[in-house]
Motif scaffolding. Structure first.
Motif, PDB file in Angstrom:
ATOM      1  N   HIS A  67       0.880  -1.174   0.000  1.00 12.16           N
ATOM      2  CA  HIS A  67       0.000   0.000   0.000  1.00 12.16           C
ATOM      3  C   HIS A  67       0.921   1.229   0.000  1.00 12.16           C
ATOM      4  CE1 HIS A  67      -3.785  -2.113   1.228  1.00 12.16           C
ATOM      5  NE2 HIS A  67      -2.931  -2.977   1.728  1.00 12.16           N
ATOM      6  N   HIS A 148      -8.074  -6.446  -2.017  1.00 16.39           N
ATOM      7  CA  HIS A 148      -7.367  -7.677  -1.613  1.00 16.39           C
ATOM      8  C   HIS A 148      -7.905  -8.952  -2.267  1.00 16.39           C
ATOM      9  CE1 HIS A 148      -6.635  -4.698   1.633  1.00 16.39           C
ATOM     10  NE2 HIS A 148      -5.417  -5.215   1.606  1.00 16.39           N
ATOM     11  N   HIS A 212      -5.198  -5.852   9.454  1.00 13.85           N
ATOM     12  CA  HIS A 212      -5.850  -4.837   8.632  1.00 13.85           C
ATOM     13  C   HIS A 212      -6.857  -5.544   7.727  1.00 13.85           C
ATOM     14  CE1 HIS A 212      -3.098  -5.654   5.197  1.00 13.85           C
ATOM     15  NE2 HIS A 212      -3.823  -4.838   4.468  1.00 13.85           N
ATOM     16  N   ALA A 214      -7.646  -7.027   5.160  1.00 17.39           N
ATOM     17  CA  ALA A 214      -7.151  -7.681   3.951  1.00 17.39           C
ATOM     18  C   ALA A 214      -7.922  -8.953   3.590  1.00 17.39           C
ATOM     19  CB  ALA A 214      -5.670  -8.025   4.110  1.00 17.39           C
ATOM     20  N   ILE A 232      -8.541  -0.736   5.243  1.00 18.26           N
ATOM     21  CA  ILE A 232      -8.054  -1.320   3.996  1.00 18.26           C
ATOM     22  C   ILE A 232      -6.556  -1.072   3.853  1.00 18.26           C
ATOM     23  CG2 ILE A 232      -8.053  -0.814   1.509  1.00 18.26           C
ATOM     24  CD1 ILE A 232     -10.245  -2.719   2.237  1.00 18.26           C
ATOM     25  N   GLU A 287       0.904  -9.898   0.872  1.00 16.18           N
ATOM     26  CA  GLU A 287       1.115  -8.705   0.049  1.00 16.18           C
ATOM     27  C   GLU A 287       2.575  -8.628  -0.375  1.00 16.18           C
ATOM     28  OE1 GLU A 287      -0.625  -5.435   2.252  1.00 16.18           O
ATOM     29  OE2 GLU A 287      -2.630  -6.195   1.840  1.00 16.18           O
TER      30      GLU A 287
HETATM   31 ZN   LIG Z   1      -3.669  -4.673   2.386  1.00 17.56          ZN
END
Ligand SMILES: [Zn+2]
Length: 316
Positions: A67, A148, A212, A214, A232, A287
């Motif tokens: 992010h 996500h 978070h 996700a 997010i 991620e």
């Molecule tokens: Zn994320």
């Protein structure tokens, strides 16, 4: 004088490299197809589908939280010159911008947002839109959709098939190899999906408190309910009242595990765990790989996630 000679001497090499980068037949300098992928899951998928025929450049370095990624000039050039670019619009603004500015066609660009069904951001996990006029939201972007997508194996199957189509368009001579690679990869993902379905079929609790927001796609696929601590974007930390609500919910539902992740500080999760007597465990939003997960891949990390979920939620 010497300088001028050196410049002349290197010029043909520079020109020939430049010609390879954007050549019509799609060959990279080493004869492989160059793929620029915006972050790990898409880089992994491109590597599985492309196999030995591709060189994948992951724009998000290992250990970096994707992010709010910023691109170096070299990476912007990679988005311009790669034979194929794979990204997901509205996830990483810097990549969106580089793709917008690059002179690319639909044939050699894969926007994952166009091949999977995006879900609206889960209530309570929206990004802050300070001073924003809500009437304008509909036409300026899809920032209220949850990016996500890759945490649902069925979405990864759709991404793999789309990559096959794009690679076959960029490099038609090797279409059969891409098709075979895709079949093998899709079979692994389908088996992963089955493992999740059976592993999470019966659980004492179906609520997951995550670092978070996700895991909405994973939760929706396997009938879990996600309660995210941060939004997010992991940097959207909860307000004191949201934190109190989550702590109360953990107590009320007898939740025993608060999930943390590798690339985000566990401070808030640790606080909730301490206040409620719960433990913490890593649930990886995949991620990116980190120092601790350098030897893992998407499938092995998803299997670890499944194991963690089964234990935390007492599934059988
Ligand atoms: Zn994320």
């Amino acid at each position: 004088m010497k300088k001028t000679l050196a410049l002349v001497a290197t010029l043909p090499l520079v020109l020939s490299l430049a010609a390879c980068g954007g050549s019509e037949d799609g060959a990279a300098a080493d004869g492989k197809i160059s793929v620029a992928a915006s972050f790990y899951p898409f880089a992994y998928a491109a590597q599985q589908v492309g196999g030995d025929l591709v060189d994948v450049d992951n724009l998000t370095a290992p250990g970096v939280e994707p992010h709010d990624l910023e691109l170096k000039p070299k990476q912007v050039a990679s988005v311009q010159d790669a034979d194929l670019v794979v990204f997901e619009e509205h996830f990483q603004a810097a990549v969106d911008e580089a793709v917008d500015q690059a002179d690319r066609s639909d044939d050699d660009t894969l926007d994952v947002a166009s091949v999977v069904q995006l879900k609206p951001t889960q209530a309570g996990a929206e990004e802050e839109h300070e001073g924003e006029d809500h009437a304008e939201e509909d036409d300026h972007d899809h920032g209220d959709e949850d990016p996500h997508t890759w945490l649902d194996p069925q979405n990864m199957i759709a991404i793999a098939k789309a990559l096959e189509t794009k690679l076959a368009a960029v490099d038609p001579d090797n279409a059969q190899t891409y098709a075979a690679n895709t079949t093998a990869f899709v079979n692994r993902l389908a088996s992963l999906d089955k493992d999740f379905q059976s592993g999470l079929a019966t659980c004492r609790t179906r609520t997951i408190v995550t670092s978070h927001a996700a895991f909405q796609y994973l939760a929706a696929r396997y009938d879990l309910t996600q309660v995210p601590i941060a939004g997010i974007d992991p940097s959207n930390e909860p307000s004191p009242s949201q934190l109190a609500d989550i702590t109360q919910l953990v107590k009320d539902q007898g939740i025993t595990t608060i999930f943390t992740e590798e690339l985000v500080s566990p401070a808030i999760a640790d606080t909730i765990a301490k206040e409620t007597g719960a433990t913490t465990a890593t649930l990886d939003p995949i991620e990116g790989l980190s120092e601790n997960t350098a030897d893992e891949d998407y499938v092995s990390l998803m299997l670890k996630n499944l194991d963690t979920l089964e234990k935390a939620n007492s599934c059988s």
